[in-house]
Design an enzyme around this catalytic site. Structure first.
Site, PDB file in Angstrom:
ATOM      1  N   TRP A 129       0.755  -1.111  -0.046  1.00  0.00           N
ATOM      2  CA  TRP A 129       0.150   0.074  -0.060  1.00  0.00           C
ATOM      3  C   TRP A 129       0.749   1.177  -0.153  1.00  0.00           C
ATOM      4  CZ3 TRP A 129      -1.876   2.604   4.888  1.00  0.00           C
ATOM      5  CH2 TRP A 129      -3.081   3.575   4.593  1.00  0.00           C
ATOM      6  N   ASP A 210      -0.325  -5.332   9.418  1.00  0.00           N
ATOM      7  CA  ASP A 210      -1.213  -4.390   8.960  1.00  0.00           C
ATOM      8  C   ASP A 210      -2.596  -5.080   8.617  1.00  0.00           C
ATOM      9  OD1 ASP A 210      -2.592  -2.093   8.601  1.00  0.00           O
ATOM     10  OD2 ASP A 210      -1.447  -1.473   6.889  1.00  0.00           O
ATOM     11  N   LYS A 246     -12.799  -0.952   6.345  1.00  0.00           N
ATOM     12  CA  LYS A 246     -13.107  -1.773   5.250  1.00  0.00           C
ATOM     13  C   LYS A 246     -14.261  -2.725   5.856  1.00  0.00           C
ATOM     14  CE  LYS A 246      -9.815   0.081   2.971  1.00  0.00           C
ATOM     15  NZ  LYS A 246      -9.618   0.907   2.240  1.00  0.00           N
TER      16      LYS A 246
HETATM   17  N1  PMP Z   1      -3.297  -0.645   5.591  1.00  0.00           N
HETATM   18  C1  PMP Z   1      -3.732  -1.115   4.209  1.00  0.00           C
HETATM   19  C2  PMP Z   1      -3.055  -2.280   3.545  1.00  0.00           C
HETATM   20  C3  PMP Z   1      -4.777  -0.435   3.513  1.00  0.00           C
HETATM   21  O1  PMP Z   1      -5.045  -0.882   2.220  1.00  0.00           O
HETATM   22  C4  PMP Z   1      -5.513   0.628   4.126  1.00  0.00           C
HETATM   23  C5  PMP Z   1      -6.475   1.404   3.417  1.00  0.00           C
HETATM   24  N2  PMP Z   1      -6.354   1.491   2.280  1.00  0.00           N
HETATM   25  C6  PMP Z   1      -5.020   0.998   5.521  1.00  0.00           C
HETATM   26  C7  PMP Z   1      -4.109   0.275   6.015  1.00  0.00           C
HETATM   27  C8  PMP Z   1      -5.485   2.057   6.341  1.00  0.00           C
HETATM   28  O2  PMP Z   1      -7.035   2.590   6.074  1.00  0.00           O
HETATM   29  P1  PMP Z   1      -7.711   3.290   7.312  1.00  0.00           P
HETATM   30  O3  PMP Z   1      -6.841   4.439   7.624  1.00  0.00           O
HETATM   31  O4  PMP Z   1      -8.744   3.723   6.481  1.00  0.00           O
HETATM   32  O5  PMP Z   1      -8.028   2.484   8.189  1.00  0.00           O
END
Ligand code: PMP
Length: 398
Positions: A129, A210, A246
């Site tokens: 990411w 993560d 998500k």
């Molecule tokens: N880690 C990964 C691999 C992600 O794809 C995302 C969102 N695209 C996140 C962390 C963090 O998302 P958020 O801060 O919206 O929880």
């Protein structure tokens, strides 16, 4: 003042959404953002969230700031990743803190890593990411890549991955995606995770998971935590960032959790106090509304069951769209190999399209995705799948 400030480069993901919004073509499709949408292409408020909302309506938010609402969120979140019957959860030998979603949890950890292991670096899968790079760069932690994806075979480059684990200096920090790897949609098998865990142990590496898509790989929350539980069984010290953006569709609420396993409750209290100190100087404390929603869902067996069912519904729809897209491409007699669309898991399909093909999709068909060819399958619907298949066929035929 500020004469020396020039516009920052556009973020590769939010830049796609901006361009999509400016496009007036009625058939336009946004495959950039990794946010779940239904078969009408609309964002979804899950029924479990509505029920949690009803449960907390009338709640005195000020009171909740002074109550145990944040520890409740942490207690419930760690059960999801480590398992409700795990020793760490039962003993409470972890430092857990609510975080501003997954991004915030990663940022807190990166800062913690720099403070307490100054000079250490972090290894990211290649690719990962894109924001991982921004987060650790801003925390001034040097970044390295380890082999992950094999662009030719469109799968995991397992032998190179293991070699990189072996060749990294002992005691290195590694970021791992426990399931539904973003952007590739390629995860190690159970056997491969066991081998990865084995070599981490030999090398005394620190695994930082993560977890942004728990549930989205298999449709089952426990199954998607299998990799973490393998590491747990093998006795690793683990760090874990969790996001509910998500799997609960709570993007705007920014709810997450950071947990770090410790030797005992005393060490856990020390680590937690340091994490709180970092958070305090960065943003004080996170907003409380989303925390109440998530703890109400996880803490109520009926609402939690409903959530589990809804996760499955989202995953099944995405799987159906993968299959329909391949069927449509086959009907068009595409000579390109699209099988990886079906093999990949989670929200994304790493299509293998070149930046030129991605540009053509945007210019000629108003179909938007990141330049690496990552398509968010959540943006594919029964209504647009044949338009998409036709466009993919047009830009890939010889
Ligand atoms: N880690 C990964 C691999 C992600 O794809 C995302 C969102 N695209 C996140 C962390 C963090 O998302 P958020 O801060 O919206 O929880």
């Amino acid at each position: 003042w500020w004469n020396h400030v020039f516009p920052a480069p556009k973020d590769p993901i939010s830049g796609v959404t901006e361009a999509f919004l400016a496009d007036t073509c009625p058939r336009k499709i946004n495959l950039g953002v990794g946010a779940y949408r239904d078969d009408e292409g609309k964002p979804v408020v899950l029924q479990c969230v509505r029920e949690a909302e009803a449960k907390i309506s009338g709640c005195n938010f000020l009171e909740s700031v002074f109550s145990k609402v944040s520890s409740k969120l942490v207690e419930e979140s760690v059960k999801l990743v480590y398992g409700k019957d795990s020793e760490v959860v039962k003993e409470g030998s972890y430092a857990g803190i609510q975080a501003i979603s997954g991004t915030g949890a990663c940022r807190l950890f990166a800062e913690f890593q720099r403070r307490f292991y100054p000079g250490s670096q972090i290894y990211f899968p290649d690719p990962t990411w894109s924001n991982h790079h921004n987060i650790w760069r801003d925390a001034q932690v040097p970044r390295r890549n380890f082999h992950y994806y094999d662009w030719n075979a469109k799968g995991l480059n397992f032998s190179a991955l293991i070699d990189d684990i072996k060749n990294a200096p002992d005691g290195s920090f590694f970021l791992l995606h426990p399931c539904a790897h973003n952007p590739t949609g390629v995860d190690p098998t159970e056997k491969q995770w066991r081998e990865i865990s084995y070599w981490f142990k030999v090398k005394n590496h620190f695994p930082f998971f993560d977890t942004a898509y728990q549930g989205f790989a298999s449709g089952d929350l426990d199954q998607d935590a299998q990799s973490i539980r393998i590491f747990l069984e093998d006795g690793h010290w683990i760090g874990c960032a969790q996001s509910f953006s998500k799997n609960m569709g709570l993007y705007g609420h920014r709810v997450g959790c950071l947990s770090i396993l410790c030797a005992d409750t005393e060490k856990a209290a020390a680590v937690k106090s340091q994490l709180e100190k970092i958070a305090r100087a960065m943003y004080g404390s996170p907003p409380v509304h989303g925390i109440l929603l998530v703890s109400s869902i996880l803490g109520d067996p009926n609402i939690k069951r409903l959530w589990e069912k809804e996760v499955k519904v989202m995953v099944d729809r995405i799987q159906r769209m993968r299959a329909t897209l391949i069927e449509s491409l086959t009907k068009l007699s595409s000579s390109h190999d699209w099988e990886h669309i079906k093999d990949q898991v989670g929200m994304f399909c790493y299509s293998g399209l070149t930046p030129e093909q991605v540009n053509r999709l945007r210019a000629e068909f108003s179909i938007y995705m990141t330049r690496d060819g990552r398509m968010s399958m959540a943006g594919v619907t029964t209504g647009n799948v044949s338009y998409l298949a036709n466009a993919l066929h047009e830009v890939t035929k010889a």
